[in-house]
Design a protein around this motif. Structure first.
Motif, PDB file in Angstrom:
ATOM      1  N   THR A 199      26.720  -4.089  36.550  1.00  0.00           N
ATOM      2  CA  THR A 199      27.240  -2.962  37.317  1.00  0.00           C
ATOM      3  C   THR A 199      26.235  -2.662  38.421  1.00  0.00           C
ATOM      4  OG1 THR A 199      26.126  -1.293  35.972  1.00  0.00           O
ATOM      5  CG2 THR A 199      28.339  -1.995  35.258  1.00  0.00           C
ATOM      6  N   LEU A 200      26.674  -1.853  39.378  1.00  0.00           N
ATOM      7  CA  LEU A 200      25.768  -1.501  40.463  1.00  0.00           C
ATOM      8  C   LEU A 200      24.494  -0.848  39.923  1.00  0.00           C
ATOM      9  CD1 LEU A 200      25.489  -1.556  43.524  1.00  0.00           C
ATOM     10  CD2 LEU A 200      26.612   0.680  43.616  1.00  0.00           C
TER      11      LEU A 200
ATOM     12  N   GLY B 248      22.120  -9.276  53.978  1.00  0.00           N
ATOM     13  CA  GLY B 248      21.271  -8.547  53.036  1.00  0.00           C
ATOM     14  C   GLY B 248      19.859  -8.318  53.518  1.00  0.00           C
ATOM     15  N   HIS B 249      19.514  -8.856  54.687  1.00  0.00           N
ATOM     16  CA  HIS B 249      18.167  -8.637  55.208  1.00  0.00           C
ATOM     17  C   HIS B 249      18.250  -8.271  56.679  1.00  0.00           C
ATOM     18  CE1 HIS B 249      18.117 -12.505  57.397  1.00  0.00           C
ATOM     19  NE2 HIS B 249      18.781 -12.971  56.361  1.00  0.00           N
ATOM     20  N   LYS B 250      17.230  -7.598  57.153  1.00  0.00           N
ATOM     21  CA  LYS B 250      17.185  -7.131  58.529  1.00  0.00           C
ATOM     22  C   LYS B 250      16.219  -7.985  59.328  1.00  0.00           C
ATOM     23  CE  LYS B 250      15.696  -3.081  57.347  1.00  0.00           C
ATOM     24  NZ  LYS B 250      15.189  -1.712  57.487  1.00  0.00           N
ATOM     25  N   ARG B 251      16.364  -7.948  60.645  1.00  0.00           N
ATOM     26  CA  ARG B 251      15.341  -8.536  61.497  1.00  0.00           C
ATOM     27  C   ARG B 251      14.027  -7.806  61.267  1.00  0.00           C
ATOM     28  NH1 ARG B 251      17.522  -9.378  67.670  1.00  0.00           N
ATOM     29  NH2 ARG B 251      19.212 -10.848  67.242  1.00  0.00           N
ATOM     30  N   ASP B 252      12.917  -8.527  61.360  1.00  0.00           N
ATOM     31  CA  ASP B 252      11.612  -7.885  61.212  1.00  0.00           C
ATOM     32  C   ASP B 252      11.445  -6.808  62.278  1.00  0.00           C
ATOM     33  OD1 ASP B 252      11.057  -9.578  59.146  1.00  0.00           O
ATOM     34  OD2 ASP B 252       9.894 -10.996  60.347  1.00  0.00           O
ATOM     35  N   GLY B 253      11.067  -5.614  61.805  1.00  0.00           N
ATOM     36  CA  GLY B 253      10.793  -4.524  62.726  1.00  0.00           C
ATOM     37  C   GLY B 253      12.013  -3.818  63.270  1.00  0.00           C
TER      38      GLY B 253
ATOM     39  N   HIS C 164      15.458  -1.415  63.277  1.00  0.00           N
ATOM     40  CA  HIS C 164      15.909  -0.207  62.612  1.00  0.00           C
ATOM     41  C   HIS C 164      17.140  -0.544  61.760  1.00  0.00           C
ATOM     42  CE1 HIS C 164      18.519  -0.465  66.125  1.00  0.00           C
ATOM     43  NE2 HIS C 164      19.383   0.291  65.486  1.00  0.00           N
ATOM     44  N   GLU C 165      17.474   0.366  60.898  1.00  0.00           N
ATOM     45  CA  GLU C 165      18.620   0.159  60.016  1.00  0.00           C
ATOM     46  C   GLU C 165      19.909   0.089  60.827  1.00  0.00           C
ATOM     47  OE1 GLU C 165      20.501  -1.020  57.564  1.00  0.00           O
ATOM     48  OE2 GLU C 165      19.188   0.012  56.155  1.00  0.00           O
ATOM     49  N   GLU C 166      20.623  -1.032  60.727  1.00  0.00           N
ATOM     50  CA  GLU C 166      21.851  -1.216  61.489  1.00  0.00           C
ATOM     51  C   GLU C 166      23.086  -1.191  60.592  1.00  0.00           C
ATOM     52  OE1 GLU C 166      21.105  -4.939  63.362  1.00  0.00           O
ATOM     53  OE2 GLU C 166      19.939  -4.063  64.995  1.00  0.00           O
ATOM     54  N   ILE C 167      22.901  -1.308  59.298  1.00  0.00           N
ATOM     55  CA  ILE C 167      24.036  -1.376  58.381  1.00  0.00           C
ATOM     56  C   ILE C 167      24.514   0.041  58.070  1.00  0.00           C
ATOM     57  CG2 ILE C 167      24.796  -2.113  56.096  1.00  0.00           C
ATOM     58  CD1 ILE C 167      22.661  -4.318  56.255  1.00  0.00           C
TER      59      ILE C 167
ATOM     60  N   LEU D 221      17.738  -6.200  47.090  1.00  0.00           N
ATOM     61  CA  LEU D 221      18.761  -5.684  46.185  1.00  0.00           C
ATOM     62  C   LEU D 221      18.495  -4.248  45.721  1.00  0.00           C
ATOM     63  CD1 LEU D 221      21.392  -6.220  44.765  1.00  0.00           C
ATOM     64  CD2 LEU D 221      20.135  -7.371  42.928  1.00  0.00           C
ATOM     65  N   PRO D 222      17.281  -3.846  45.368  1.00  0.00           N
ATOM     66  CA  PRO D 222      17.075  -2.443  44.990  1.00  0.00           C
ATOM     67  C   PRO D 222      17.456  -1.472  46.110  1.00  0.00           C
ATOM     68  CG  PRO D 222      15.216  -3.780  44.289  1.00  0.00           C
ATOM     69  CD  PRO D 222      16.060  -4.655  45.167  1.00  0.00           C
ATOM     70  N   TYR D 223      17.113  -1.815  47.334  1.00  0.00           N
ATOM     71  CA  TYR D 223      17.459  -0.971  48.477  1.00  0.00           C
ATOM     72  C   TYR D 223      18.968  -0.919  48.677  1.00  0.00           C
ATOM     73  CZ  TYR D 223      17.875   0.539  53.335  1.00  0.00           C
ATOM     74  OH  TYR D 223      18.238   1.198  54.485  1.00  0.00           O
ATOM     75  N   ILE D 224      19.627  -2.060  48.580  1.00  0.00           N
ATOM     76  CA  ILE D 224      21.080  -2.112  48.745  1.00  0.00           C
ATOM     77  C   ILE D 224      21.756  -1.239  47.695  1.00  0.00           C
ATOM     78  CG2 ILE D 224      23.091  -3.630  48.541  1.00  0.00           C
ATOM     79  CD1 ILE D 224      21.229  -5.872  49.709  1.00  0.00           C
ATOM     80  N   ARG D 225      21.339  -1.398  46.441  1.00  0.00           N
ATOM     81  CA  ARG D 225      21.902  -0.577  45.356  1.00  0.00           C
ATOM     82  C   ARG D 225      21.702   0.906  45.648  1.00  0.00           C
ATOM     83  NH1 ARG D 225      18.000  -0.411  40.522  1.00  0.00           N
ATOM     84  NH2 ARG D 225      16.892   0.618  42.233  1.00  0.00           N
ATOM     85  N   ASP D 226      20.479   1.287  46.027  1.00  0.00           N
ATOM     86  CA  ASP D 226      20.179   2.695  46.258  1.00  0.00           C
ATOM     87  C   ASP D 226      21.001   3.272  47.401  1.00  0.00           C
ATOM     88  OD1 ASP D 226      18.339   2.481  44.228  1.00  0.00           O
ATOM     89  OD2 ASP D 226      16.579   2.417  45.548  1.00  0.00           O
ATOM     90  N   GLN D 227      21.181   2.509  48.469  1.00  0.00           N
ATOM     91  CA  GLN D 227      21.951   3.002  49.609  1.00  0.00           C
ATOM     92  C   GLN D 227      23.415   3.199  49.245  1.00  0.00           C
ATOM     93  OE1 GLN D 227      20.782   3.934  52.843  1.00  0.00           O
ATOM     94  NE2 GLN D 227      18.967   3.923  51.525  1.00  0.00           N
ATOM     95  N   LEU D 228      23.989   2.244  48.530  1.00  0.00           N
ATOM     96  CA  LEU D 228      25.399   2.373  48.152  1.00  0.00           C
ATOM     97  C   LEU D 228      25.621   3.546  47.200  1.00  0.00           C
ATOM     98  CD1 LEU D 228      26.311  -1.396  47.726  1.00  0.00           C
ATOM     99  CD2 LEU D 228      27.079   0.145  49.543  1.00  0.00           C
ATOM    100  N   MET D 229      24.728   3.710  46.241  1.00  0.00           N
ATOM    101  CA  MET D 229      24.867   4.835  45.304  1.00  0.00           C
ATOM    102  C   MET D 229      24.587   6.160  45.997  1.00  0.00           C
ATOM    103  SD  MET D 229      23.286   3.030  41.858  1.00  0.00           S
ATOM    104  CE  MET D 229      23.125   4.584  40.998  1.00  0.00           C
TER     105      MET D 229
END
Length: 259
Positions: A210-211, A144-149, A151-154, A175-183
């Motif tokens: 719900t999501l 759920g988290h990225k390495r500092d600095g 780029h988006e790998e998921i 979580l807000p970012y995860i929700r937004d990306q999935l939707m």
């Protein structure tokens, strides 16, 4: 030359350690352990064993990964039996692969002892099977988290469209970012979600949403890490088969009577 054992301690409940993992804890001369392992497991160590805390907190690293690698190599070269005790499974977001690479580079003998990962265990303790013939034939483990600095790998588009159950580790802060990306990539806002805090422990709490509403529900109930986020139709099965939290409720009156 000594030997290093990369041991998965499981998700929190100390009784979920493997028999092999417990055996190596008992034999170790040195144990390097993480923040989220249940420290009850350290009681099985030899009295003379050296215990080294390697825990990391969000935004604060007690010990850098390079330093942990150095300690593993240093003690093994001194002929000691070394256990690297890691929460969950060493190879599921546990950097066990990096540690194994470092040991290979320095010619250190090692073994991997798998552990029960939280993505399966926390869900099971919340009454949620991550696969089910009627609801889910695929499951993905996601950080759920990225390495500092970094780029988006998921690959959110693939996850949103191609995987039935998503098990997201340490994702509360994003979580807000995860929700937004999935939707954004087509996951329905009505998709069931469960968030399980302190899974498999007596402190376990589970909220469902719900999501589209999960961020508000998590904020309302003040759910923090360590938590697992489970997304998918399998979450609906919790209504029928949740067992652990019901067990805790049944035991609560007995606990109160003891005082």
């Amino acid at each position: 030359m000594g030997k290093v054992y990369l041991v998965g301690a499981g998700p929190g409940d100390p009784e979920l350690i493997t028999v092999k993992g417990l055996k190596y804890i008992q034999q170790a001369d040195v144990i390097l352990y993480d923040r989220l392992i249940n420290e009850e497991l350290l009681a099985y160590a030899k009295k003379e064993a050296e215990l080294i805390f390697c825990g990391k907190l969000p935004g604060y690293h007690t010990m850098q990964q390079e330093t942990i690698n150095h300690f593993l190599i240093h003690h093994a070269k001194k002929g000691k039996t070394v256990v690297r005790l890691k929460g969950g499974d060493p190879f599921v977001f546990g950097r066990g692969g990096e540690e194994a690479e470092a040991l290979v580079k320095h010619g250190i003998e090692f073994e991997i002892v798998p552990g029960i990962t939280s993505g399966i265990a926390a869900a099971a303790y919340a009454g949620i099977p991550v696969t089910h013939r009627d609801f889910s034939s695929s499951v993905a483990f996601i950080t759920g988290h990225k390495r500092d600095g970094s780029h988006e790998e998921i690959k959110w588009e693939s996850l949103a469209k191609g995987i039935d159950t998503l098990a997201i580790y340490m994702g509360i802060s994003n979580l807000p970012y995860i929700r937004d990306q999935l939707m954004k990539y087509g996951k329905s806002p009505t998709t069931p979600v469960a968030v399980i805090q302190w899974g498999t422990l007596l402190e376990q709490r589970t909220v469902t949403a719900t999501l589209g509403t999960v961020v508000e529900v998590v904020n309302e109930h003040q759910i923090k890490n360590p938590s697992m986020i489970i997304i998918g139709e399998v979450v609906t099965l919790r209504e029928k088969i949740q067992w652990f939290e019901q067990l805790l409720l049944q035991q609560q009156p007995l606990a109160n009577e003891a005082f």
